[in-house]
Design a protein around this motif. Structure first.
Motif, PDB file in Angstrom:
ATOM      1  N   ARG A  32       0.823  -1.212   0.000  1.00 20.34           N
ATOM      2  CA  ARG A  32       0.000   0.000   0.000  1.00 20.34           C
ATOM      3  C   ARG A  32       0.856   1.261   0.000  1.00 20.34           C
ATOM      4  O   ARG A  32       0.396   2.336  -0.422  1.00 20.34           O
ATOM      5  N   TYR A  35       1.253   3.820  -2.992  1.00 21.79           N
ATOM      6  CA  TYR A  35       0.432   5.017  -3.188  1.00 21.79           C
ATOM      7  C   TYR A  35       1.071   6.265  -2.582  1.00 21.79           C
ATOM      8  O   TYR A  35       0.707   7.385  -2.945  1.00 21.79           O
ATOM      9  N   VAL A  59       0.562  10.035  -6.581  1.00 23.62           N
ATOM     10  CA  VAL A  59      -0.545   9.151  -6.933  1.00 23.62           C
ATOM     11  C   VAL A  59      -1.867   9.761  -6.483  1.00 23.62           C
ATOM     12  O   VAL A  59      -2.014  10.166  -5.327  1.00 23.62           O
ATOM     13  N   SER A  61      -5.116   8.358  -5.743  1.00 26.54           N
ATOM     14  CA  SER A  61      -5.680   7.020  -5.551  1.00 26.54           C
ATOM     15  C   SER A  61      -7.140   6.940  -5.992  1.00 26.54           C
ATOM     16  O   SER A  61      -7.616   5.871  -6.382  1.00 26.54           O
ATOM     17  N   THR A  62      -7.870   8.061  -5.942  1.00 19.17           N
ATOM     18  CA  THR A  62      -9.274   8.027  -6.365  1.00 19.17           C
ATOM     19  C   THR A  62      -9.396   7.832  -7.873  1.00 19.17           C
ATOM     20  O   THR A  62     -10.322   7.179  -8.356  1.00 19.17           O
ATOM     21  N   LYS A  63      -8.451   8.395  -8.629  1.00 17.99           N
ATOM     22  CA  LYS A  63      -8.456   8.236 -10.086  1.00 17.99           C
ATOM     23  C   LYS A  63      -7.538   7.110 -10.544  1.00 17.99           C
ATOM     24  O   LYS A  63      -7.497   6.790 -11.735  1.00 17.99           O
ATOM     25  N   ASP A  64      -6.797   6.540  -9.606  1.00 14.37           N
ATOM     26  CA  ASP A  64      -5.884   5.434  -9.898  1.00 14.37           C
ATOM     27  C   ASP A  64      -4.891   5.814 -10.998  1.00 14.37           C
ATOM     28  O   ASP A  64      -4.700   5.092 -11.973  1.00 14.37           O
ATOM     29  N   LYS A  65      -4.256   6.963 -10.822  1.00 14.70           N
ATOM     30  CA  LYS A  65      -3.273   7.425 -11.796  1.00 14.70           C
ATOM     31  C   LYS A  65      -2.278   8.344 -11.107  1.00 14.70           C
ATOM     32  O   LYS A  65      -2.527   8.839 -10.005  1.00 14.70           O
ATOM     33  N   VAL A 641      -0.342   1.708 -13.847  1.00 11.38           N
ATOM     34  CA  VAL A 641      -1.523   1.996 -13.027  1.00 11.38           C
ATOM     35  C   VAL A 641      -1.196   1.653 -11.572  1.00 11.38           C
ATOM     36  O   VAL A 641      -0.798   0.519 -11.276  1.00 11.38           O
ATOM     37  N   SER A 643      -2.867   0.899  -8.851  1.00 12.41           N
ATOM     38  CA  SER A 643      -3.511  -0.262  -8.227  1.00 12.41           C
ATOM     39  C   SER A 643      -2.954  -1.569  -8.781  1.00 12.41           C
ATOM     40  O   SER A 643      -2.889  -2.580  -8.073  1.00 12.41           O
ATOM     41  N   TYR A 644      -2.537  -1.568 -10.055  1.00  9.97           N
ATOM     42  CA  TYR A 644      -1.914  -2.759 -10.626  1.00  9.97           C
ATOM     43  C   TYR A 644      -0.511  -2.965 -10.050  1.00  9.97           C
ATOM     44  O   TYR A 644      -0.076  -4.106  -9.844  1.00  9.97           O
ATOM     45  N   LYS A 646       0.387  -2.144  -7.037  1.00 14.41           N
ATOM     46  CA  LYS A 646       0.148  -2.720  -5.711  1.00 14.41           C
ATOM     47  C   LYS A 646      -0.270  -4.182  -5.827  1.00 14.41           C
ATOM     48  O   LYS A 646       0.198  -5.039  -5.064  1.00 14.41           O
TER      49      LYS A 646
END
Length: 665
Positions: A32, A35, A59, A61-65, A641, A643-644, A646
């Motif tokens: 985590r 992020y 990062v 995190s809400t837009k994952d970018k 990305v 989340s990817y 992570k």
């Protein structure tokens, strides 16, 4: 300066000070934390040398970018100012020559193309300077600040249909696909000159060839650039340095004639010479090469090769402000240091040393440099190098590091079965008992022509935080140990590299560091390829993670981006089939593999296409060996990305934990 941003910056610095004075209970790094990690890039020094601008990626995190904003730090390190803060992000900060303005590239206000924006560096709103219809690849201010040289890609009209359905790709190039860019039609990049006042855009070059890396002469009369103008550029890696008068209709002049690569031109302050990087070899294929620092007259002629006898790769050439020396970055056996060549004598002065790695370099004043520096415990931060003394300018990562307990890192040398000496790096989990044998993962770098350095490595730190000893192996084929070390694997993949990986494994087992019953291996790209080669050679590894790799090399011909390499290094498959089959042994001898293996790939990877992972997954699945296949949607060779990223780290730990850690009840 913008008072709001300055106040925020000062409050942030104050927060760092308070944080440093507060006792924080340390914890292990976790996936985590990806992020939380920021990235510094593209440092630029103001003309007066008092400020350094840079991009800072964070990062969302809400837009994952990730989103990049432009910051500045003062040369004394006392002030830090955020200049931009928009959801679209900004890149390529550049100071105007008078130092009053800072330009950057952004696709603000719903623009489909990145445009150049201009803002007063003292604060205020930025204004859009360009309205380009082409993709902007690069730009550089003229010395008088009245013009901007641009590298623009020819417009692709294939998507202009009203139906929004793209026309079919029509391909006739030898090199017809590349990672990220996709299928390659004929859309070269050319040089243009933009008038800042009138906004008139003049074309300097046209035709079928690419022209890149423009650099203005100090008097503003000419532009040096790089181009491959051979009969079929796709079939070789030749590039040469050219100069052209900075006016429409001017003819260009070729300066270099080396049939290898000449690139990264940099004018001397007096405008009489150009420094650049030249390949060691002169062939059509240069992967196992290392660049040499060269200097040539602006009129052409025979270049002086300043670093020819160094036998180490050099990069990022920049002249000192007085024109007496050229600063470079040099990779040397797990280190990357700042060096300076005196032009008159060719003498190299090593400005930095130690187990750390420097990247990016900009001249500030005579013998003073701005650079990025990282060590095993610290992600890259901005530093000043003043007469050989380093001084930290930014503290971007203080908050990231404050709660973390990181691995202990040390170097070691192993001996391979054939006697080769190999340089490696060991990560020990924080607070690991000194005499306890640990589950151990060999995490192998890609390239192959790169090196594991004494720098911050997030993946290996994450694995170590999971309780593993982690080994980084600079196998033969890596750089930083001389060109013969790099060329040792030419047309002989999966042989000497595997010997070196197994030699490092033997070392950590013999020294009581690694538990021989709990060994794992993994890597990405060529690291994934070597993971496959290794588990097909030695069954002692109890778990493996192969990312963006391949094994049936014969099947990669025509579906990845390396046709020129294959035909030069291995020969055409129909002419040298036995060689191709020999190098495909992990797939053709998959029944030898006993290691549970997770395979990963990006869905749109044209570098090492997902077929390489899919084939190995299918083989092990058919053989009944525990395996999984993970495909990251929409991703290229590099997973971007958050989340990817992570997810990948989570899966590494879950897979290795399943097979390398004893089950508890």
């Amino acid at each position: 300066m913008n008072s709001r941003f300055l106040l925020l910056a000062l409050l942030t610095l104050g927060g760092f000070s308070s944080l440093a004075q507060t006792s924080v209970k340390k914890r292990p790094l976790t996936p985590r934390d990806i992020y939380r990690l920021q990235t510094i890039s593209d440092l630029q020094v103001s003309p007066d040398g008092k400020w350094v601008a840079y991009g800072l990626s964070t990062v969302d995190s809400t837009k994952d970018k990730r989103n990049t904003d432009i910051w500045m730090v003062s040369w004394n390190g006392q002030e830090s100012v955020q200049l931009t803060n928009t959801p679209e992000g900004e890149s390529k900060p550049r100071f105007s020559p008078d130092g009053k303005y800072l330009s950057f590239v952004s696709a603000r206000q719903g623009a489909t193309k990145g445009q150049i924006w201009l803002m007063d560096r003292r604060g205020g709103e930025a204004r859009k300077l360009t309205d380009l219809k082409n993709d902007l690849e690069d730009y550089v201010w003229s010395p008088d600040g009245k013009k901007i040289a641009m590298v623009l890609r020819d417009v692709d009209y294939a998507d202009s249909a009203k139906t929004k359905v793209r026309k079919p790709y029509v391909l006739d190039r030898y090199h017809f696909k590349a990672d990220v860019r996709g299928y390659l039609e004929n859309s070269p990049v050319h040089l243009y000159v933009f008038d800042v006042t009138t906004k008139k855009l003049d074309t300097l070059t046209t035709g079928i060839y690419d022209e890149t890396s423009p650099v203005w002469s100090p008097d503003g009369s000419q532009i040096a650039f790089v181009s491959n103008r051979t009969q079929e550029p796709d079939r070789n890696q030749n590039t040469d340095i050219y100069v052209i008068d900075a006016r429409k209709g001017a003819a260009f002049k070729q300066l270099t004639t080396w049939t290898g690569s000449d690139n990264s031109p940099a004018w001397s302050p007096d405008g009489k010479t150009i420094a650049y990087l030249r390949s060691t070899a002169s062939g059509n294929f240069l992967m196992y090469d290392q660049p040499v620092l060269a200097v040539i007259s602006r009129e052409g002629g025979e270049p002086a090769l300043l670093s020819k006898t160094l036998d180490r790769p050099v990069r990022n050439p920049h002249w000192t402000k007085d024109g007496q020396a050229i600063g470079v970055l040099i990779q040397d056996d797990r280190q990357a240091y700042v060096g300076q060549y005196t032009v008159a004598t060719g003498k190299l002065t090593k400005l930095t040393s130690g187990n750390r790695a420097f990247s990016d370099l900009e001249a500030v004043s005579a013998n003073n440099w701005a650079t990025l520096m990282s060590d095993p415990q610290t992600p890259p931060e901005l530093y000043a190098v003043e007469n050989g003394i380093t001084r930290r300018l930014t503290h971007v990562h203080d908050a990231f590091l404050a709660p973390l307990e990181l691995a202990q890192v040390e170097g070691f040398t192993s001996r391979s079965k054939d006697g080769a000496q190999v340089s490696n790096i060991l990560y020990r989990p924080a607070n690991a008992p000194a005499n306890k044998k640990l589950p151990t993962i060999l995490y192998i770098h890609g390239g192959p022509v790169s090196q594991d350095e004494f720098s911050f490595d997030l993946t290996r730190q994450l694995l170590a935080a999971g309780g593993y000893a982690v080994v980084a192996v600079n196998y033969r084929g890596s750089n930083g140990r001389g060109i013969e070390h790099t060329k040792a694997i030419y047309a002989d993949w999966g042989n000497k590299e595997v010997l070196d990986i197994l030699g490092a494994t033997d070392y950590v087992v013999e020294k009581g560091i690694a538990d021989p019953e709990r060994l794992g291996i993994g890597g990405w790209s060529y690291g994934g390829i070597l993971t496959n080669y290794t588990i097909a050679t030695d069954t002692r590894f109890k778990a493996a993670a192969s990312g963006a790799g391949s094994s049936l090399q014969l099947s990669m011909y025509g579906i990845d981006q390396y046709t020129n390499q294959y035909e030069n290094e291995l020969g055409a498959p129909w002419k040298n089939t036995d060689k191709w089959l020999k190098l495909s042994y992990p797939f053709l001898k998959a029944d030898r593999i006993k290691t549970p293996t997770i395979f990963m790939a990006g869905e749109k990877d044209f570098n090492v296409p997902s077929a390489g992972s899919e084939q190995m997954f299918q083989a092990l699945r058919s053989l009944g060996i525990p395996t999984q296949l993970i495909i990251y949607p929409g991703q290229f060779h590099g997973i971007t990305v958050p989340s990817y990223q992570k997810d990948r780290a989570d899966r590494y730990l879950q897979w290795f934990d399943k097979y390398l850690k004893p089950k508890t009840t």
